[in-house]
Design a protein around this motif. Structure first.
Motif, PDB file in Angstrom:
ATOM      1  N   LYS A 231     -13.254  -5.737   4.759  1.00 41.91           N
ATOM      2  CA  LYS A 231     -14.066  -5.223   4.093  1.00 41.91           C
ATOM      3  C   LYS A 231     -13.621  -6.223   2.580  1.00 41.91           C
ATOM      4  CE  LYS A 231     -16.797  -1.569   1.468  1.00 41.91           C
ATOM      5  NZ  LYS A 231     -16.593  -0.211   0.796  1.00 41.91           N
TER       6      LYS A 231
ATOM      7  N   LYS B 199      -9.037  -1.666   7.525  1.00 37.72           N
ATOM      8  CA  LYS B 199     -10.442  -1.934   7.374  1.00 37.72           C
ATOM      9  C   LYS B 199     -10.712  -2.169   6.194  1.00 37.72           C
ATOM     10  CE  LYS B 199     -12.242   1.192  11.228  1.00 37.72           C
ATOM     11  NZ  LYS B 199     -12.552   2.650  12.129  1.00 37.72           N
ATOM     12  N   ASN B 200     -10.104  -1.491   4.342  1.00 44.27           N
ATOM     13  CA  ASN B 200     -10.032  -2.150   3.651  1.00 44.27           C
ATOM     14  C   ASN B 200     -10.335  -3.778   3.178  1.00 44.27           C
ATOM     15  OD1 ASN B 200      -9.770  -1.974   0.638  1.00 44.27           O
ATOM     16  ND2 ASN B 200     -10.033   0.560   1.063  1.00 44.27           N
TER      17      ASN B 200
ATOM     18  N   SER C 204       1.203  -1.352  -0.190  1.00 35.54           N
ATOM     19  CA  SER C 204      -0.212  -0.226  -0.033  1.00 35.54           C
ATOM     20  C   SER C 204       0.913   1.294   0.154  1.00 35.54           C
ATOM     21  CB  SER C 204      -0.793   0.316   1.023  1.00 35.54           C
ATOM     22  OG  SER C 204      -0.293   0.596   2.274  1.00 35.54           O
TER      23      SER C 204
ATOM     24  N   ALA D  45      -3.514   6.059  12.044  1.00 37.59           N
ATOM     25  CA  ALA D  45      -4.905   6.611  11.100  1.00 37.59           C
ATOM     26  C   ALA D  45      -4.931   5.664  10.206  1.00 37.59           C
ATOM     27  CB  ALA D  45      -4.866   7.657  10.936  1.00 37.59           C
ATOM     28  N   LYS D  46      -3.671   6.180   9.065  1.00 37.06           N
ATOM     29  CA  LYS D  46      -3.607   5.191   8.084  1.00 37.06           C
ATOM     30  C   LYS D  46      -3.836   3.513   7.799  1.00 37.06           C
ATOM     31  CE  LYS D  46      -2.798   5.069   3.349  1.00 37.06           C
ATOM     32  NZ  LYS D  46      -3.742   5.609   1.723  1.00 37.06           N
ATOM     33  N   LYS D  47      -2.601   2.922   8.801  1.00 34.05           N
ATOM     34  CA  LYS D  47      -2.874   1.761   9.208  1.00 34.05           C
ATOM     35  C   LYS D  47      -4.602   1.389   9.466  1.00 34.05           C
ATOM     36  CE  LYS D  47       1.918   0.894  10.175  1.00 34.05           C
ATOM     37  NZ  LYS D  47       2.486   0.348  11.372  1.00 34.05           N
ATOM     38  N   ILE D  48      -4.693   1.432   9.907  1.00 31.94           N
ATOM     39  CA  ILE D  48      -6.839   1.744  10.578  1.00 31.94           C
ATOM     40  C   ILE D  48      -7.026   1.340   9.198  1.00 31.94           C
ATOM     41  CG2 ILE D  48      -8.096   1.449  11.781  1.00 31.94           C
ATOM     42  CD1 ILE D  48      -6.118   0.493  13.581  1.00 31.94           C
ATOM     43  N   GLU D  49      -6.806   2.612   8.235  1.00 33.40           N
ATOM     44  CA  GLU D  49      -7.673   2.583   7.360  1.00 33.40           C
ATOM     45  C   GLU D  49      -7.832   1.416   6.378  1.00 33.40           C
ATOM     46  OE1 GLU D  49      -7.880   5.059   3.188  1.00 33.40           O
ATOM     47  OE2 GLU D  49      -6.848   6.306   4.959  1.00 33.40           O
ATOM     48  N   ILE D  50      -6.063   0.827   6.078  1.00 33.88           N
ATOM     49  CA  ILE D  50      -5.749   0.287   5.268  1.00 33.88           C
ATOM     50  C   ILE D  50      -6.490  -1.501   5.906  1.00 33.88           C
ATOM     51  CG2 ILE D  50      -4.190  -1.743   4.533  1.00 33.88           C
ATOM     52  CD1 ILE D  50      -2.303   1.008   4.673  1.00 33.88           C
TER      53      ILE D  50
END
Length: 321
Positions: free
Chosen positions: A292, A288-289, A227, A281-286
């Motif tokens: 999903k 969650k992606n 990423s 925050a970016k790691k958590i976004e990844i």
């Protein structure tokens, strides 16, 4: 009625700050500094938000601190499962004698049960270390599964990179000479199977899933690395891995590590580790992606659910340890 989704179990190796420092060869690791006060509430809140219950593999040494025990107890209080990740988190566990392995497993097991109120039924070796003696100890202790194998050809390359970046002495490197396994680990099976231990004794192996055929890893550490190059590349790579799992009917054991979910902005002492430049925050976004994407194709659960889903699978085979 919709077709039942295949299983994708999610597990996290709860390596603490001191274990990362020990791996890197940093002074002060033997004072056992901990980030549990920051990391455990952080990850439990994220998992609650995703309504996801997973398996945490816990290191016995971390139960010695009263402060740590407070946070470890939160794991089971929030509905998660615990597993045994050894007592001292030494990645050369496979070099131990039978008696030393037995002491390592038993001491960790009792400490984890006392701290969390739950007895582990599964084990994962630090650094994917395992041996026939280890499997025999687990079976004799009533463990239902081992999850220590990582079928990939890239172990020697990972070890070379690790040694290059570490501050380890030659003696320490010799002790870790089998870390991450040999090239031959790539020939191991991806689907769960029984280890045949002789004398009608057996134990289930649930390997950490790698890409079928090619055996490239795709647990979260690798996806975060991709990423950083491109989110599109990460999604394509994960999608291809899942496609290969689908056509080969390979269930997924998906692995997390603490530093996959938290960055150097919160754990500044480990800012030197690869990937810690990515903010939490970016790691958590990844993450969650990724969850999903996985949840569209798989039922997400813990390691026990993975085991239970396979018990009726006629594809189970025996492999001599």
């Amino acid at each position: 009625m919709s077709k039942k989704k295949p299983i994708a179990s999610i597990s996290l190796d709860l390596d603490n700050q001191w274990s990362y420092m020990k791996i890197h060869g940093d002074e002060g690791w033997d004072k056992y500094p901990s980030y549990f006060d920051i990391f455990i509430p952080h990850v439990l809140n994220v998992l609650d938000e995703l309504n996801l219950k997973i398996t945490f593999f816990i290191v016995g040494k971390d139960t010695e601190s009263e402060e740590n025990r407070k946070y470890l107890k939160m794991i089971t209080e929030r509905g998660h499962e615990v597993g045994n990740h050894s007592y001292h988190h030494e990645s050369w566990l496979q070099t131990y004698s039978y008696d030393k392995i037995e002491n390592e497993i038993t001491t960790a097991e009792k400490a984890i049960q006392e701290a969390t109120g739950q007895k582990p039924i599964g084990f994962r070796g630090p650094g994917f270390s395992w041996s026939k003696d280890l499997l025999k100890v687990l079976q004799s202790r009533g463990y239902l599964y081992d999850a220590s194998t990582l079928p990939t050809y890239l172990g020697p390359l990972a070890r070379f990179y690790y040694f290059k970046k570490s501050k380890l002495s030659k003696e320490e490197k010799r002790a870790r000479k089998e870390l991450f396994g040999k090239f031959s680990e790539g020939f191991r099976k991806l689907k769960p199977y029984y280890w045949d231990l002789g004398e009608d004794k057996k134990i289930v192996e649930i390997p950490v899933t790698t890409m079928p055929v090619f055996k490239f890893p795709f647990h979260l550490s690798y996806l975060i690395y991709l990423s950083n190059i491109s989110m599109g590349l990460m999604r394509f790579y994960l999608g291809f891995c899942l496609f290969m799992c689908k056509i080969t009917r390979t269930p997924i054991s998906f692995l997390l590590h603490p530093l996959d979910l938290i960055g150097g902005d919160q754990i500044s002492q480990l800012a030197f580790f690869p990937g810690m430049n990515v903010k939490s925050a970016k790691k958590i976004e990844i993450f969650k992606n990724v969850i999903k994407i996985l949840s569209k194709r798989y039922y997400l659960g813990n390691m026990s659910e993975h085991l239970n889903s396979m018990r009726s699978d006629n594809d189970f085979i025996f492999k001599r340890a």
